[in-house]
Design a protein around this motif. Structure first.
Motif, PDB file in Angstrom:
ATOM      1  N   GLY A   1      35.527  30.611  37.111  1.00 23.84           N
ATOM      2  CA  GLY A   1      34.885  30.430  38.399  1.00 23.84           C
ATOM      3  C   GLY A   1      35.723  31.012  39.516  1.00 23.84           C
ATOM      4  N   ASP A   2      35.593  30.418  40.699  1.00 22.46           N
ATOM      5  CA  ASP A   2      36.299  30.951  41.861  1.00 22.46           C
ATOM      6  C   ASP A   2      37.633  30.265  42.094  1.00 22.46           C
ATOM      7  OD1 ASP A   2      35.473  28.478  42.715  1.00 22.46           O
ATOM      8  OD2 ASP A   2      34.260  29.215  44.370  1.00 22.46           O
ATOM      9  N   GLY A   3      38.009  29.311  41.266  1.00 25.48           N
ATOM     10  CA  GLY A   3      39.300  28.651  41.398  1.00 25.48           C
ATOM     11  C   GLY A   3      39.300  27.482  42.363  1.00 25.48           C
ATOM     12  N   LYS A   4      38.163  27.201  42.986  1.00 29.70           N
ATOM     13  CA  LYS A   4      38.092  26.100  43.940  1.00 29.70           C
ATOM     14  C   LYS A   4      37.826  24.795  43.196  1.00 29.70           C
ATOM     15  CE  LYS A   4      36.450  28.998  47.667  1.00 29.70           C
ATOM     16  NZ  LYS A   4      35.377  29.259  48.629  1.00 29.70           N
ATOM     17  N   ILE A   5      38.489  23.721  43.623  1.00 31.26           N
ATOM     18  CA  ILE A   5      38.270  22.411  43.026  1.00 31.26           C
ATOM     19  C   ILE A   5      38.092  21.384  44.133  1.00 31.26           C
ATOM     20  CG2 ILE A   5      39.588  22.954  40.940  1.00 31.26           C
ATOM     21  CD1 ILE A   5      41.905  21.338  42.081  1.00 31.26           C
ATOM     22  N   THR A   6      37.485  20.274  43.780  1.00 33.90           N
ATOM     23  CA  THR A   6      37.295  19.196  44.741  1.00 33.90           C
ATOM     24  C   THR A   6      38.576  18.381  44.847  1.00 33.90           C
ATOM     25  OG1 THR A   6      36.500  17.637  43.086  1.00 33.90           O
ATOM     26  CG2 THR A   6      34.838  19.032  44.144  1.00 33.90           C
ATOM     27  N   LEU A   7      38.658  17.552  45.867  1.00 33.28           N
ATOM     28  CA  LEU A   7      39.818  16.690  46.041  1.00 33.28           C
ATOM     29  C   LEU A   7      39.956  15.732  44.862  1.00 33.28           C
ATOM     30  CD1 LEU A   7      42.166  15.716  47.789  1.00 33.28           C
ATOM     31  CD2 LEU A   7      40.557  14.188  48.955  1.00 33.28           C
ATOM     32  N   GLU A   8      38.842  15.213  44.365  1.00 32.38           N
ATOM     33  CA  GLU A   8      38.886  14.296  43.230  1.00 32.38           C
ATOM     34  C   GLU A   8      39.433  14.972  41.982  1.00 32.38           C
ATOM     35  OE1 GLU A   8      36.100  14.654  45.186  1.00 32.38           O
ATOM     36  OE2 GLU A   8      36.353  12.769  46.283  1.00 32.38           O
TER      37      GLU A   8
END
Length: 79
Positions: free
Chosen positions: A66-73
């Protein structure tokens, strides 16, 4: 690099774009002091660069999906 005022740029917009497509760059100057405020250059598509692992180069590998972005959780491990 060709320098031109905003007025000249507006007057010759189509010509400037044609020259940019051939690789030329233009500095846009603004105001009485003709201060450079922008550079117009050919668009280059963004290419993914390989990530360098520094001291682990050759010893470890890295891949991402993916784009490497993750949520805080996800970052905190609360998923």
């Amino acid at each position: 690099m060709t320098k031109m005022t905003v007025a000249d740029f507006k007057a010759d917009f189509s010509t400037v774009l044609s020259k940019v497509q051939t690789g030329e760059q233009f500095a846009i100057l603004f105001g009485r002091l003709k201060k450079p405020v922008a550079i117009l250059s050919p668009y280059e598509s963004e290419k993914k660069k390989k990530r360098v692992l520094g001291t682990y180069e050759g010893k470890a590998t890295f891949s991402e999906q993916g784009d490497g972005k993750i949520t805080l959780e996800e970052f905190l491990g609360e998923v």
